[in-house]
Write a protein that holds these residues in place. Sequence first.
Motif, PDB file in Angstrom:
ATOM      1  N   LEU A  31       0.709  -1.190   0.011  1.00  0.00           N
ATOM      2  CA  LEU A  31       0.042   0.095   0.141  1.00  0.00           C
ATOM      3  C   LEU A  31       0.972   1.064   0.125  1.00  0.00           C
ATOM      4  CD1 LEU A  31      -2.553  -1.014   2.591  1.00  0.00           C
ATOM      5  CD2 LEU A  31      -2.708  -1.195   0.405  1.00  0.00           C
ATOM      6  N   HIS A  32       2.107   1.055   0.215  1.00  0.00           N
ATOM      7  CA  HIS A  32       3.146   2.339   0.394  1.00  0.00           C
ATOM      8  C   HIS A  32       4.310   2.140  -0.484  1.00  0.00           C
ATOM      9  CE1 HIS A  32       0.758   2.064   4.184  1.00  0.00           C
ATOM     10  NE2 HIS A  32       0.882   3.147   4.174  1.00  0.00           N
ATOM     11  N   PHE A  33       4.479   1.081  -1.188  1.00  0.00           N
ATOM     12  CA  PHE A  33       5.742   1.212  -2.259  1.00  0.00           C
ATOM     13  C   PHE A  33       5.137   0.402  -3.480  1.00  0.00           C
ATOM     14  CE2 PHE A  33       7.392   1.034   2.141  1.00  0.00           C
ATOM     15  CZ  PHE A  33       8.534   2.051   2.044  1.00  0.00           C
ATOM     16  N   ASN A  34       6.239   0.781  -4.462  1.00  0.00           N
ATOM     17  CA  ASN A  34       5.903   0.038  -5.815  1.00  0.00           C
ATOM     18  C   ASN A  34       6.584  -1.231  -5.796  1.00  0.00           C
ATOM     19  OD1 ASN A  34       6.646   3.151  -6.365  1.00  0.00           O
ATOM     20  ND2 ASN A  34       4.691   2.409  -7.402  1.00  0.00           N
ATOM     21  N   GLY A  35       7.479  -1.593  -5.036  1.00  0.00           N
ATOM     22  CA  GLY A  35       8.120  -2.809  -4.798  1.00  0.00           C
ATOM     23  C   GLY A  35       8.846  -3.089  -3.653  1.00  0.00           C
ATOM     24  N   ILE A  36       9.248  -4.415  -3.353  1.00  0.00           N
ATOM     25  CA  ILE A  36      10.086  -4.672  -2.195  1.00  0.00           C
ATOM     26  C   ILE A  36      11.257  -5.318  -2.399  1.00  0.00           C
ATOM     27  CG2 ILE A  36       8.056  -5.100  -0.859  1.00  0.00           C
ATOM     28  CD1 ILE A  36       8.181  -8.308  -1.698  1.00  0.00           C
ATOM     29  N   ASN A  37      12.330  -5.020  -1.585  1.00  0.00           N
ATOM     30  CA  ASN A  37      13.651  -5.590  -1.810  1.00  0.00           C
ATOM     31  C   ASN A  37      13.867  -6.744  -0.412  1.00  0.00           C
ATOM     32  OD1 ASN A  37      16.358  -6.301  -1.847  1.00  0.00           O
ATOM     33  ND2 ASN A  37      17.019  -4.229  -1.346  1.00  0.00           N
ATOM     34  N   ILE A  38      13.674  -7.728  -0.666  1.00  0.00           N
ATOM     35  CA  ILE A  38      13.764  -9.069   0.327  1.00  0.00           C
ATOM     36  C   ILE A  38      15.380  -9.374   0.556  1.00  0.00           C
ATOM     37  CG2 ILE A  38      13.212 -11.229   0.780  1.00  0.00           C
ATOM     38  CD1 ILE A  38      10.924 -10.902  -1.598  1.00  0.00           C
ATOM     39  N   LYS A  39      15.514  -9.138   1.831  1.00  0.00           N
ATOM     40  CA  LYS A  39      16.878  -9.686   2.060  1.00  0.00           C
ATOM     41  C   LYS A  39      16.841 -10.839   3.052  1.00  0.00           C
ATOM     42  CE  LYS A  39      19.039  -5.878   1.224  1.00  0.00           C
ATOM     43  NZ  LYS A  39      19.367  -4.810   2.023  1.00  0.00           N
ATOM     44  N   LEU A  40      17.564 -12.266   2.551  1.00  0.00           N
ATOM     45  CA  LEU A  40      17.531 -13.547   2.873  1.00  0.00           C
ATOM     46  C   LEU A  40      17.806 -13.472   4.391  1.00  0.00           C
ATOM     47  CD1 LEU A  40      18.911 -15.550   0.097  1.00  0.00           C
ATOM     48  CD2 LEU A  40      16.690 -14.814   0.545  1.00  0.00           C
ATOM     49  N   MET A  68       7.606 -14.695   0.176  1.00  0.00           N
ATOM     50  CA  MET A  68       7.397 -13.273   0.061  1.00  0.00           C
ATOM     51  C   MET A  68       7.171 -13.001  -1.482  1.00  0.00           C
ATOM     52  SD  MET A  68       9.889 -12.221   3.136  1.00  0.00           S
ATOM     53  CE  MET A  68       9.736 -10.281   2.977  1.00  0.00           C
ATOM     54  N   ILE A  69       7.945 -13.373  -2.487  1.00  0.00           N
ATOM     55  CA  ILE A  69       7.988 -13.479  -3.777  1.00  0.00           C
ATOM     56  C   ILE A  69       6.712 -13.545  -4.392  1.00  0.00           C
ATOM     57  CG2 ILE A  69       9.139 -14.175  -5.919  1.00  0.00           C
ATOM     58  CD1 ILE A  69      11.717 -14.522  -4.535  1.00  0.00           C
ATOM     59  N   LYS A  70       6.174 -14.882  -3.987  1.00  0.00           N
ATOM     60  CA  LYS A  70       4.693 -15.154  -4.529  1.00  0.00           C
ATOM     61  C   LYS A  70       3.657 -13.955  -4.227  1.00  0.00           C
ATOM     62  CE  LYS A  70       1.666 -18.974  -4.458  1.00  0.00           C
ATOM     63  NZ  LYS A  70       0.521 -18.621  -3.912  1.00  0.00           N
ATOM     64  N   LYS A  71       3.867 -13.684  -2.703  1.00  0.00           N
ATOM     65  CA  LYS A  71       2.918 -12.637  -2.164  1.00  0.00           C
ATOM     66  C   LYS A  71       2.856 -11.425  -2.908  1.00  0.00           C
ATOM     67  CE  LYS A  71      -0.518 -10.873   0.593  1.00  0.00           C
ATOM     68  NZ  LYS A  71      -1.833 -11.352   0.673  1.00  0.00           N
ATOM     69  N   GLY A  72       4.204 -11.054  -2.919  1.00  0.00           N
ATOM     70  CA  GLY A  72       4.422  -9.707  -3.559  1.00  0.00           C
ATOM     71  C   GLY A  72       4.168  -9.500  -5.103  1.00  0.00           C
ATOM     72  N   LYS A  73       4.395 -10.689  -5.812  1.00  0.00           N
ATOM     73  CA  LYS A  73       3.820 -10.771  -7.500  1.00  0.00           C
ATOM     74  C   LYS A  73       2.137 -10.669  -7.377  1.00  0.00           C
ATOM     75  CE  LYS A  73       7.708 -12.875  -9.293  1.00  0.00           C
ATOM     76  NZ  LYS A  73       8.186 -14.218 -10.158  1.00  0.00           N
ATOM     77  N   GLU A  74       1.540 -11.208  -6.338  1.00  0.00           N
ATOM     78  CA  GLU A  74       0.063 -11.489  -6.280  1.00  0.00           C
ATOM     79  C   GLU A  74      -0.491 -10.040  -6.044  1.00  0.00           C
ATOM     80  OE1 GLU A  74      -0.787 -14.283  -3.304  1.00  0.00           O
ATOM     81  OE2 GLU A  74      -0.537 -15.854  -4.387  1.00  0.00           O
ATOM     82  N   MET A  75       0.357  -9.209  -5.534  1.00  0.00           N
ATOM     83  CA  MET A  75      -0.046  -7.871  -5.327  1.00  0.00           C
ATOM     84  C   MET A  75       0.452  -6.913  -6.328  1.00  0.00           C
ATOM     85  SD  MET A  75       0.623  -7.420  -1.074  1.00  0.00           S
ATOM     86  CE  MET A  75       0.086  -6.067  -1.096  1.00  0.00           C
ATOM     87  N   GLY A  76       1.003  -7.290  -7.266  1.00  0.00           N
ATOM     88  CA  GLY A  76       1.694  -6.519  -8.481  1.00  0.00           C
ATOM     89  C   GLY A  76       2.637  -5.757  -8.063  1.00  0.00           C
ATOM     90  N   LEU A  77       3.435  -6.168  -7.190  1.00  0.00           N
ATOM     91  CA  LEU A  77       4.618  -5.569  -6.679  1.00  0.00           C
ATOM     92  C   LEU A  77       5.936  -5.919  -7.401  1.00  0.00           C
ATOM     93  CD1 LEU A  77       4.456  -5.600  -2.652  1.00  0.00           C
ATOM     94  CD2 LEU A  77       4.226  -3.451  -4.242  1.00  0.00           C
ATOM     95  N   LYS A  78       6.856  -4.750  -7.719  1.00  0.00           N
ATOM     96  CA  LYS A  78       8.056  -5.453  -8.355  1.00  0.00           C
ATOM     97  C   LYS A  78       8.924  -5.798  -7.225  1.00  0.00           C
ATOM     98  CE  LYS A  78       8.109  -3.695 -12.460  1.00  0.00           C
ATOM     99  NZ  LYS A  78       8.035  -4.272 -13.695  1.00  0.00           N
TER     100      LYS A  78
END
Length: 336
Positions: free
Chosen positions: A242-251, A263-273
């Motif tokens: 709701l606040h960003f266009n994408g997410i940077n995941i750190k293992l 997290m990748i799967k959820k982010g893609k479902e939400m249309g995030l980069k």
Amino acid sequence: MQISVKKYTLALKHTFSISRESHDFQNSLIVGISLHGKTGYGEATSNPYYQITVESMIAEITAIQNEIESFDFATPEVFHQFLVEKGLTNFAICALDLAAHDLHGKLQDKPLHTLWGTDISTYPTTNYTIGIASIEKMVDKMKETPWPIYKIKLGTNDDVAIVRELRKHTNAIFRIDANCAWTAEETIHNAPLLKDLGVEFLEQPLKADDWSGMEQVMHHSVLPVIADESCIVETDVEKCGLHFNGINIKLTKCGGLTPALRMIKKGKEMGLKIMVGCMTESTVGISAIAQLLPQLDYVDMDGAMLLKEDIANGVVIKNNGEVLFPSISGSGVTLN
């Protein structure tokens, strides 16, 4: 299973500075998990921002080492859940989870990207990070490592001027990471100036908990904004959407490959980069990140490139950004 833990102090080629800290060395924990004649390797770095040391991670792991070694290992996912239930920090869990995935792939005699059903024929090019320094030193670093994409660390009083000066020396794509150092007003003001200078996106310009500020930025910034410090664990993804266009995941921050995949799967479902970033790891951690490449829009996996000397063999990143994947299975890691 047999567990081994070892601390490494990784020397950096150059002093690495961001808006809140500088360092010349990176302490890192390497974990080995052995089973049926195969050994998987994982890594997690120390981090003062999150108050994590190698010694604290080793203490966590050795406290339950007997339970870990007697665990009936079947899949990394089940093993990860066991570690979560034991209350380990995400950094310690990451080192063990990466080792478990590497081991699992080696036992199955397949690379992880193959086990996940992904195609490595296409993948994003990693950026190369230029830490905060004098403009002269930042330019020297770019000349030392010509690269198609640079991540520029900012958080000074002259950020736009720095980028304007760097632009005179390269046609590369720029990505800006302010590491929480800007306000919403600064971000909105800087964005069009930086866009004109060939900046692709802004990473975590505001403090991690400044959600109202990020809402302003989302409505008014002409550049996309990627969450980093605001997106640590799985439960952060939805709010970041709701606040960003994408997410940077750190293992290291989320607890390894197991939660990162979710997290990748959820982010893609939400249309995030989707981006995955590194923490100045050796090739142990970088090789794990590389297995995710076909699933990503952006990647920051230059950690081992910033070291004076690496401690492992695995994925190799060539001068043009091409990734050479190891011939061995799992993450493809062997220690030097």
